[in-house]
Design a protein around this motif. Structure first.
Motif, PDB file in Angstrom:
ATOM      1  N   VAL A   1      45.790  24.931 -56.960  1.00  0.00           N
ATOM      2  CA  VAL A   1      46.233  26.279 -57.326  1.00  0.00           C
ATOM      3  C   VAL A   1      45.031  27.150 -57.688  1.00  0.00           C
ATOM      4  CG1 VAL A   1      47.507  27.603 -59.088  1.00  0.00           C
ATOM      5  CG2 VAL A   1      48.552  25.596 -58.018  1.00  0.00           C
TER       6      VAL A   1
ATOM      7  N   HIS B   1      43.124  27.940 -54.489  1.00  0.00           N
ATOM      8  CA  HIS B   1      43.867  28.929 -53.696  1.00  0.00           C
ATOM      9  C   HIS B   1      43.693  30.338 -54.270  1.00  0.00           C
ATOM     10  CE1 HIS B   1      46.935  30.462 -51.019  1.00  0.00           C
ATOM     11  NE2 HIS B   1      47.545  31.019 -52.061  1.00  0.00           N
ATOM     12  N   PHE B   2      43.789  30.429 -55.600  1.00  0.00           N
ATOM     13  CA  PHE B   2      43.627  31.719 -56.257  1.00  0.00           C
ATOM     14  C   PHE B   2      42.200  32.247 -56.059  1.00  0.00           C
ATOM     15  CE2 PHE B   2      42.309  34.081 -60.055  1.00  0.00           C
ATOM     16  CZ  PHE B   2      43.147  35.184 -59.941  1.00  0.00           C
TER      17      PHE B   2
ATOM     18  N   VAL C   1      40.752  35.657 -54.178  1.00  0.00           N
ATOM     19  CA  VAL C   1      39.925  36.653 -54.868  1.00  0.00           C
ATOM     20  C   VAL C   1      38.677  36.970 -54.059  1.00  0.00           C
ATOM     21  CG1 VAL C   1      38.501  37.077 -56.906  1.00  0.00           C
ATOM     22  CG2 VAL C   1      40.781  36.112 -57.163  1.00  0.00           C
TER      23      VAL C   1
END
Length: 163
Positions: free
Chosen positions: A154, A157-158, A162
Motif C-alpha cells: 500500500v 502504491h501510494f 505521488v
C-alpha cells in the motif's frame, strides 16, 4: 532466575567480552564473504569492491578499538557510525575520496550474511519458548508477515502515485 521454564539468566546483564583477535578475525571473514556478494549484486570490479569494503572494514576496526578503550559506555556500532560520519563529511579534504570508495558498495548485499547468521543463531531459550507457544506462534507470524507485506504494498502504491 528467569520465569521462562526455569532458564537461568545472568542478573548483572554483562556479556562476556570477545578478544580483539577474534573480533578482527570475524570482521575479516565477514569482509571476505561480502566481496563476492558485491560482485554479484553490483556491476563493479574486484578492485573497486575490495577498496570500498576495505574502507568500511577499517572504519569497523577503528570503532571496535574506540569502543574497547574509550571509557565512555557507548557500543562499538555507535563508534563505527561516528567514524563513518566524520570520514565522509563533505567539507573535509578526505570526505569526497572516502565517499567515492564506498558509494558503489551495495549495503543490502552486506546484510545477507548477517541475516543468514541471525536466521540460524537460535538459542536454547528461543527453542523452549517456541515449544511452549506451539501453533499460536505460527498463526501470529503469518499475520505479521501478511500485514507487513500488505502495508508495504500500500505504501509503495501510494508513493508510486505521488511520484
Amino acid at each position: 532466575m528467569s520465569h521462562v521454564d526455569n532458564v537461568a539468566v545472568q542478573s548483572d546483564d554483562t556479556v562476556p567480552e570477545m578478544s580483539l583477535g577474534r573480533e578482527f578475525t570475524l570482521l575479516l571473514i565477514a569482509t571476505a564473504i561480502a566481496l563476492p556478494l558485491q560482485l554479484i549484486a553490483v556491476d563493479i570490479t574486484v578492485t573497486e569492491a575490495a577498496a570500498g569494503l576495505g574502507v568500511l572494514a577499517l572504519m569497523c576496526v577503528g570503532g571496535i578499538l574506540l569502543g574497547r578503550y574509550i571509557p565512555i559506555p557507548i557500543p562499538s556500532v555507535a563508534w563505527i557510525s561516528l567514524i563513518g560520519i566524520a570520514l565522509t563529511l563533505p567539507f573535509t579534504p578526505w570526505g569526497p575520496s572516502i565517499v567515492g570508495l564506498v558509494e558503489q558498495i551495495d549495503f543490502l548485499a552486506l546484510a545477507v550474511p548477517c541475516l543468514a547468521y541471525a536466521g540460524i543463531a537460535i538459542s536454547q531459550l528461543e527453542i523452549k519458548v517456541l515449544k511452549r507457544s506451539g501453533w499460536k506462534l505460527l498463526v501470529v507470524a503469518v499475520f505479521v508477515l501478511f500485514g507487513t507485506y500488505i502495508t508495504s504494498a500500500v505504501i509503495a502504491h501510494f508513493m508510486l502515485g505521488v511520484s
